[in-house]
Design an enzyme around this catalytic site. Sequence first.
Site, PDB file in Angstrom:
ATOM      1  N   ASP A   8       0.811  -1.213   0.000  1.00 40.64           N
ATOM      2  CA  ASP A   8       0.000   0.000   0.000  1.00 40.64           C
ATOM      3  C   ASP A   8       0.853   1.275   0.000  1.00 40.64           C
ATOM      4  O   ASP A   8       1.633   1.518   0.930  1.00 40.64           O
ATOM      5  CB  ASP A   8      -0.896   0.050   1.236  1.00 40.64           C
ATOM      6  CG  ASP A   8      -1.667  -1.238   1.461  1.00 40.64           C
ATOM      7  OD1 ASP A   8      -1.091  -2.323   1.289  1.00 40.64           O
ATOM      8  OD2 ASP A   8      -2.840  -1.151   1.853  1.00 40.64           O
ATOM      9  N   GLU A  39      -4.292   1.914  -2.788  1.00 43.90           N
ATOM     10  CA  GLU A  39      -5.554   2.358  -2.187  1.00 43.90           C
ATOM     11  C   GLU A  39      -5.419   3.449  -1.119  1.00 43.90           C
ATOM     12  O   GLU A  39      -6.407   4.041  -0.742  1.00 43.90           O
ATOM     13  CB  GLU A  39      -6.296   1.153  -1.615  1.00 43.90           C
ATOM     14  CG  GLU A  39      -5.723   0.584  -0.348  1.00 43.90           C
ATOM     15  CD  GLU A  39      -6.831   0.203   0.625  1.00 43.90           C
ATOM     16  OE1 GLU A  39      -7.977   0.061   0.208  1.00 43.90           O
ATOM     17  OE2 GLU A  39      -6.521   0.085   1.813  1.00 43.90           O
ATOM     18  N   ASN A  40      -4.196   3.721  -0.674  1.00 43.53           N
ATOM     19  CA  ASN A  40      -3.993   4.791   0.320  1.00 43.53           C
ATOM     20  C   ASN A  40      -3.159   5.939  -0.232  1.00 43.53           C
ATOM     21  O   ASN A  40      -2.593   6.733   0.523  1.00 43.53           O
ATOM     22  CB  ASN A  40      -3.286   4.243   1.562  1.00 43.53           C
ATOM     23  CG  ASN A  40      -4.095   3.200   2.294  1.00 43.53           C
ATOM     24  OD1 ASN A  40      -3.739   2.031   2.341  1.00 43.53           O
ATOM     25  ND2 ASN A  40      -5.214   3.616   2.873  1.00 43.53           N
ATOM     26  N   HIS A  69     -10.421   0.895   0.768  1.00 35.54           N
ATOM     27  CA  HIS A  69     -10.514   2.349   0.573  1.00 35.54           C
ATOM     28  C   HIS A  69     -10.635   2.746  -0.894  1.00 35.54           C
ATOM     29  O   HIS A  69     -10.472   3.922  -1.233  1.00 35.54           O
ATOM     30  CB  HIS A  69      -9.288   3.039   1.180  1.00 35.54           C
ATOM     31  CG  HIS A  69      -9.277   3.034   2.679  1.00 35.54           C
ATOM     32  ND1 HIS A  69     -10.234   3.673   3.436  1.00 35.54           N
ATOM     33  CD2 HIS A  69      -8.423   2.455   3.562  1.00 35.54           C
ATOM     34  CE1 HIS A  69      -9.970   3.494   4.724  1.00 35.54           C
ATOM     35  NE2 HIS A  69      -8.880   2.753   4.830  1.00 35.54           N
ATOM     36  N   HIS A 154      -6.106  -8.495   0.178  1.00 35.83           N
ATOM     37  CA  HIS A 154      -6.172  -7.318   1.038  1.00 35.83           C
ATOM     38  C   HIS A 154      -6.958  -7.679   2.292  1.00 35.83           C
ATOM     39  O   HIS A 154      -8.191  -7.722   2.282  1.00 35.83           O
ATOM     40  CB  HIS A 154      -6.849  -6.172   0.279  1.00 35.83           C
ATOM     41  CG  HIS A 154      -6.589  -4.830   0.857  1.00 35.83           C
ATOM     42  ND1 HIS A 154      -5.390  -4.168   0.693  1.00 35.83           N
ATOM     43  CD2 HIS A 154      -7.363  -4.006   1.606  1.00 35.83           C
ATOM     44  CE1 HIS A 154      -5.439  -2.996   1.299  1.00 35.83           C
ATOM     45  NE2 HIS A 154      -6.634  -2.881   1.871  1.00 35.83           N
ATOM     46  N   HIS A 179      -2.661  -4.412   3.206  1.00 31.47           N
ATOM     47  CA  HIS A 179      -3.610  -3.762   4.124  1.00 31.47           C
ATOM     48  C   HIS A 179      -3.042  -3.411   5.492  1.00 31.47           C
ATOM     49  O   HIS A 179      -3.338  -2.336   6.008  1.00 31.47           O
ATOM     50  CB  HIS A 179      -4.882  -4.594   4.324  1.00 31.47           C
ATOM     51  CG  HIS A 179      -5.864  -3.959   5.285  1.00 31.47           C
ATOM     52  ND1 HIS A 179      -6.499  -2.766   5.005  1.00 31.47           N
ATOM     53  CD2 HIS A 179      -6.298  -4.337   6.517  1.00 31.47           C
ATOM     54  CE1 HIS A 179      -7.287  -2.444   6.025  1.00 31.47           C
ATOM     55  NE2 HIS A 179      -7.186  -3.383   6.947  1.00 31.47           N
ATOM     56  N   HIS A 181       0.031  -2.733   6.453  1.00 35.86           N
ATOM     57  CA  HIS A 181       1.101  -1.736   6.346  1.00 35.86           C
ATOM     58  C   HIS A 181       2.381  -2.105   7.074  1.00 35.86           C
ATOM     59  O   HIS A 181       3.284  -1.279   7.199  1.00 35.86           O
ATOM     60  CB  HIS A 181       0.620  -0.349   6.830  1.00 35.86           C
ATOM     61  CG  HIS A 181      -0.444   0.256   5.980  1.00 35.86           C
ATOM     62  ND1 HIS A 181      -0.749   1.610   6.008  1.00 35.86           N
ATOM     63  CD2 HIS A 181      -1.294  -0.290   5.069  1.00 35.86           C
ATOM     64  CE1 HIS A 181      -1.720   1.860   5.160  1.00 35.86           C
ATOM     65  NE2 HIS A 181      -2.074   0.711   4.582  1.00 35.86           N
TER      66      HIS A 181
END
Length: 267
Positions: A8, A39-40, A69, A154, A179, A181
């Site tokens: 991510d 997604e982030n 997200h 994820h 997801h 991190h």
Amino acid sequence: MRILFLGDVVGISGCSKLMNSLLSEIKLRKIDFVIVNGENAAAQGVGLTKEICQDFFNCGVDVITTGNHVWDQKEIMEFIEQEERLLRPKNLFEPAPGKGFNIYTTKTNIKIGVLNLMGNVFMKKCEDVFEISEKFMKKYKLKKDFDLLVVDFHGEITSEKNAIGHFFDGKASLVVGTHTHIPTNDARILNGGTGYQTDAGMCGDYNSVIGMNKDNSLNRFLKKNSTKHFPAIGDASLCGVIVDCNIETGLANNIESYICGGQLKNT
């Protein structure tokens, strides 16, 4: 065939590191194909935009995957319908814009399938990921429909990620989690020949709380004055895995964790 998968990308820090480093890393490490979970990537630390996607493609990314997200920046709902290289989790409840799986043909005519899935435990409500995966494997076969298959799972919990790895073992080239991190120290080849790592980690500032400003995050835990989470903006690390794939079998010959720059270092 050497594939780089990056976890991510978080906020401006992660985007800047990716855009400044990826092309040179591709050349240095002889990477053939790049997949990034984006997604982030938006400045707010949630969602992504059309502009960010285009920046990623321009700096060497071949496919962008996402997660819970994916819709946080509303403009992406229209863009994902037009952009084949941007995926959302396949097991989002239908109808949903975009695709959760696609097959990409490289310049050397290698067909790479990329499947984006999302876990069910402690995550946004979505269809049963094991049922969707089983249907997928009945429809598509490694070395029949594509030469290689990469699965981005994820998810929140390690047991669910472990299970999906074993479920795809021998049927995918790489299964890698996203997801949480935080990169896990378990890159390996499973019994059936599939490369696996529970979580790729993030591309962001690790002097943080999973990419978010640590002081604000601590205040939220301590119930002191705080605001909505916002990304840390220090020097970012790129984190993920590199997998060497055997074109004849579609399985992994080698897998290694990947960390480039920033606060986090390989030890």
